[in-house]
Write a protein that holds these residues in place. Structure first.
Motif, PDB file in Angstrom:
ATOM      1  N   ALA A  38       9.899  20.519   1.834  1.00 21.26           N
ATOM      2  CA  ALA A  38       9.326  19.910   0.631  1.00 21.26           C
ATOM      3  C   ALA A  38       7.811  19.802   0.751  1.00 21.26           C
ATOM      4  O   ALA A  38       7.257  19.736   1.853  1.00 21.26           O
ATOM      5  N   PRO A  39       7.106  19.768  -0.371  1.00 19.29           N
ATOM      6  CA  PRO A  39       5.643  19.572  -0.339  1.00 19.29           C
ATOM      7  C   PRO A  39       5.280  18.218   0.249  1.00 19.29           C
ATOM      8  O   PRO A  39       6.104  17.303   0.333  1.00 19.29           O
ATOM      9  N   VAL A  40       4.012  18.100   0.624  1.00 15.82           N
ATOM     10  CA  VAL A  40       3.495  16.873   1.230  1.00 15.82           C
ATOM     11  C   VAL A  40       2.364  16.327   0.370  1.00 15.82           C
ATOM     12  O   VAL A  40       1.518  17.083  -0.124  1.00 15.82           O
ATOM     13  N   VAL A  41       2.361  15.014   0.201  1.00 10.92           N
ATOM     14  CA  VAL A  41       1.271  14.302  -0.456  1.00 10.92           C
ATOM     15  C   VAL A  41       0.656  13.360   0.565  1.00 10.92           C
ATOM     16  O   VAL A  41       1.368  12.596   1.222  1.00 10.92           O
ATOM     17  N   LEU A  42      -0.664  13.412   0.701  1.00  4.96           N
ATOM     18  CA  LEU A  42      -1.395  12.487   1.564  1.00  4.96           C
ATOM     19  C   LEU A  42      -2.155  11.531   0.660  1.00  4.96           C
ATOM     20  O   LEU A  42      -2.986  11.952  -0.144  1.00  4.96           O
ATOM     21  N   ALA A  43      -1.874  10.228   0.790  1.00  9.68           N
ATOM     22  CA  ALA A  43      -2.349   9.227  -0.165  1.00  9.68           C
ATOM     23  C   ALA A  43      -3.202   8.174   0.535  1.00  9.68           C
ATOM     24  O   ALA A  43      -2.813   7.638   1.576  1.00  9.68           O
ATOM     25  N   VAL A  44      -4.348   7.847  -0.061  1.00 11.81           N
ATOM     26  CA  VAL A  44      -5.327   6.937   0.544  1.00 11.81           C
ATOM     27  C   VAL A  44      -5.474   5.691  -0.325  1.00 11.81           C
ATOM     28  O   VAL A  44      -5.670   5.797  -1.544  1.00 11.81           O
ATOM     29  N   HIS A  45      -5.411   4.510   0.284  1.00 14.15           N
ATOM     30  CA  HIS A  45      -5.441   3.248  -0.462  1.00 14.15           C
ATOM     31  C   HIS A  45      -6.862   2.766  -0.731  1.00 14.15           C
ATOM     32  O   HIS A  45      -7.855   3.359  -0.290  1.00 14.15           O
ATOM     33  N   GLY A  46      -6.959   1.628  -1.443  1.00 16.78           N
ATOM     34  CA  GLY A  46      -8.235   1.067  -1.858  1.00 16.78           C
ATOM     35  C   GLY A  46      -8.887   0.166  -0.819  1.00 16.78           C
ATOM     36  O   GLY A  46      -8.373  -0.023   0.292  1.00 16.78           O
ATOM     37  N   ILE A  47      -9.987  -0.450  -1.202  1.00 21.12           N
ATOM     38  CA  ILE A  47     -10.899  -1.080  -0.256  1.00 21.12           C
ATOM     39  C   ILE A  47     -10.311  -2.306   0.440  1.00 21.12           C
ATOM     40  O   ILE A  47     -10.615  -2.559   1.608  1.00 21.12           O
ATOM     41  N   THR A  48      -9.484  -3.098  -0.205  1.00 24.66           N
ATOM     42  CA  THR A  48      -8.843  -4.240   0.468  1.00 24.66           C
ATOM     43  C   THR A  48      -7.324  -4.118   0.441  1.00 24.66           C
ATOM     44  O   THR A  48      -6.607  -5.111   0.506  1.00 24.66           O
ATOM     45  N   ALA A  49      -6.832  -2.901   0.362  1.00 27.51           N
ATOM     46  CA  ALA A  49      -5.394  -2.653   0.257  1.00 27.51           C
ATOM     47  C   ALA A  49      -4.843  -2.167   1.595  1.00 27.51           C
ATOM     48  O   ALA A  49      -5.460  -2.321   2.654  1.00 27.51           O
ATOM     49  N   ASN A  50      -3.664  -1.587   1.573  1.00 29.48           N
ATOM     50  CA  ASN A  50      -3.054  -0.994   2.757  1.00 29.48           C
ATOM     51  C   ASN A  50      -2.087   0.099   2.305  1.00 29.48           C
ATOM     52  O   ASN A  50      -1.911   0.322   1.107  1.00 29.48           O
ATOM     53  N   ALA A  51      -1.482   0.780   3.251  1.00 26.80           N
ATOM     54  CA  ALA A  51      -0.665   1.949   2.937  1.00 26.80           C
ATOM     55  C   ALA A  51       0.491   1.641   1.998  1.00 26.80           C
ATOM     56  O   ALA A  51       0.906   2.499   1.205  1.00 26.80           O
ATOM     57  N   LEU A  52       1.016   0.410   2.029  1.00 24.83           N
ATOM     58  CA  LEU A  52       2.176   0.085   1.196  1.00 24.83           C
ATOM     59  C   LEU A  52       1.817  -0.075  -0.283  1.00 24.83           C
ATOM     60  O   LEU A  52       2.702  -0.264  -1.108  1.00 24.83           O
ATOM     61  N   SER A  53       0.528   0.030  -0.630  1.00 28.19           N
ATOM     62  CA  SER A  53       0.195   0.083  -2.055  1.00 28.19           C
ATOM     63  C   SER A  53       0.801   1.315  -2.713  1.00 28.19           C
ATOM     64  O   SER A  53       0.980   1.345  -3.933  1.00 28.19           O
ATOM     65  N   TRP A  54       1.158   2.314  -1.911  1.00 29.83           N
ATOM     66  CA  TRP A  54       1.790   3.529  -2.429  1.00 29.83           C
ATOM     67  C   TRP A  54       3.312   3.420  -2.466  1.00 29.83           C
ATOM     68  O   TRP A  54       3.993   4.371  -2.847  1.00 29.83           O
ATOM     69  N   GLY A  55       3.849   2.258  -2.082  1.00 29.13           N
ATOM     70  CA  GLY A  55       5.301   2.087  -2.075  1.00 29.13           C
ATOM     71  C   GLY A  55       5.966   2.306  -3.421  1.00 29.13           C
ATOM     72  O   GLY A  55       6.999   2.986  -3.499  1.00 29.13           O
ATOM     73  N   PRO A  56       5.439   1.740  -4.531  1.00 32.50           N
ATOM     74  CA  PRO A  56       6.079   1.988  -5.829  1.00 32.50           C
ATOM     75  C   PRO A  56       6.096   3.460  -6.220  1.00 32.50           C
ATOM     76  O   PRO A  56       7.082   3.945  -6.798  1.00 32.50           O
ATOM     77  N   VAL A  57       5.037   4.192  -5.895  1.00 35.21           N
ATOM     78  CA  VAL A  57       5.023   5.635  -6.176  1.00 35.21           C
ATOM     79  C   VAL A  57       6.045   6.337  -5.300  1.00 35.21           C
ATOM     80  O   VAL A  57       6.794   7.212  -5.770  1.00 35.21           O
ATOM     81  N   ALA A  58       6.118   5.966  -4.023  1.00 38.88           N
ATOM     82  CA  ALA A  58       7.087   6.584  -3.114  1.00 38.88           C
ATOM     83  C   ALA A  58       8.513   6.387  -3.613  1.00 38.88           C
ATOM     84  O   ALA A  58       9.340   7.299  -3.556  1.00 38.88           O
ATOM     85  N   ARG A  59       8.802   5.181  -4.112  1.00 41.16           N
ATOM     86  CA  ARG A  59      10.161   4.923  -4.604  1.00 41.16           C
ATOM     87  C   ARG A  59      10.509   5.850  -5.762  1.00 41.16           C
ATOM     88  O   ARG A  59      11.622   6.372  -5.844  1.00 41.16           O
ATOM     89  N   LEU A  60       9.553   6.084  -6.648  1.00 33.40           N
ATOM     90  CA  LEU A  60       9.810   6.940  -7.799  1.00 33.40           C
ATOM     91  C   LEU A  60       9.866   8.415  -7.416  1.00 33.40           C
ATOM     92  O   LEU A  60      10.597   9.200  -8.035  1.00 33.40           O
ATOM     93  N   LEU A  61       9.132   8.804  -6.402  1.00 37.44           N
ATOM     94  CA  LEU A  61       9.202  10.192  -5.936  1.00 37.44           C
ATOM     95  C   LEU A  61      10.560  10.485  -5.292  1.00 37.44           C
ATOM     96  O   LEU A  61      11.027  11.622  -5.321  1.00 37.44           O
TER      97      LEU A  61
END
Length: 310
Positions: A38-61
């Motif tokens: 499968a393809p790979v997405v590399l995702a970068v969070h915001g200035i006071t965030a962390n990697a789990l800010s991408w959790g809602p997107v991951a769930r939908l993917l």
């Protein structure tokens, strides 16, 4: 690399791993795809965030791609990494992460400050990436004059800076702090709660944000550096900007509008830009509707059908 929780799965808890970067090891979350090619997405969070800010997107993917998101140095599980901080340092870490995992033709994306990191990474190391998706960030403006560094950062990220000096008696208090935030009204979910709780360090009754104030200060000022401001205009890959209708506090004025993008000199043919109605700076990434738009664009960028989401 070091695997810490191999039981991670695409729709729920991610795998945790670390990769070598300058000064130590960068903490990374990975939501693995259900198929090995499968393809790979590399995702970068915001200035006071962390990697789990991408959790809602991951769930939908839902496992159609492998989603990889680091905790940037100075935050969450990467808080122990030393400086120097700054957008170029984060771009170097993202490139090192891509190299450590052997990525090729990955989709590179970032939210808020992470979009500036993604743009600079794409300029500096385009060979490992196929395209770039900027999420309410990446397009900058000259710094206001006459402000101290802390005043400048406060002007950029508002009360998020104040939070870094606060303490909380327990996790419920931190949850309540975020639930009262105007940008999060009506957008709370287990994924958002996990993201918020990942930020906490210390012991009760003095829990605090993991984000190092010195890192945030350097990163915030660095958003106005000429190389960082120029990156979005020099991306050598297909790129797109998604921008929220509303701002960091759910105010009507978002970070961007048509006039601001024009003033920034964004070439809309090279970097098409699309407003996502009904979203603010945060809910464009962590709200159900906003995360759905981001997920659809990531699937399209990865060459996959985006007509249904998990």
């Amino acid at each position: 690399m070091t695997y810490q929780t191999p039981e991670g799965d695409a729709a729920g808890r991610p795998e945790e791993l670390t990769v070598p970067v300058t000064g130590g090891r960068l903490a990374v979350l990975r939501w693995p795809a259900t198929t090995p090619d499968a393809p790979v997405v590399l995702a970068v969070h915001g200035i006071t965030a962390n990697a789990l800010s991408w959790g809602p997107v991951a769930r939908l993917l839902a496992g159609r791609v492998t989603l990889i998101a680091p905790d940037l140095r100075g935050r969450a599980a990467s808080a122990g990494l030393p400086g120097p901080y700054g957008i170029p340092a984060h771009a170097a870490d993202v490139a090192a992460l891509a190299e450590a995992l052997g990525l090729r033709d990955a989709v590179l994306t970032g939210h808020s400050m992470g979009a500036f990191v993604a743009a600079l990474t794409a300029v500096r190391d385009p060979a490992r990436f196929a395209s770039v998706l900027l999420v309410d960030g990446g397009v900058g403006f000259p710094a206001p004059t006459g402000l101290t560094p802390d005043e400048l950062i406060t002007a950029v990220i508002g009360p998020a800076m104040q939070r870094l000096s606060m303490t909380f008696p327990d996790r419920d208090a931190y949850r309540a702090f975020w639930q009262a935030h105007p940008a999060f009204a009506g957008s709370w979910s287990p994924s958002v709660d996990a993201y918020v709780q990942r930020d906490l360090v210390g012991h009760e009754p003095e829990l605090r944000s993991s984000c190092l104030i010195d890192a945030v200060r350097v990163d915030g000022v660095g958003l106005f550096a000429p190389e960082v401001l120029a990156a979005v205009h020099r991306i050598p890959l297909p790129a797109r900007l998604l921008w929220a209708e509303r701002g960091l506090l759910d105010e009507p004025q978002g970070l961007y509008d048509e006039q601001r993008l024009k003033a920034a000199g964004l070439d809309r043919e090279r970097v098409p830009a699309e407003q996502v109605p009904g979203t603010n700076h945060y809910t464009l990434l962590i709200g159900e509707d906003g995360a759905g738009v981001v997920a659809r664009h990531l699937l399209t960028a990865a060459g996959l059908p985006a007509d249904r989401l998990g």
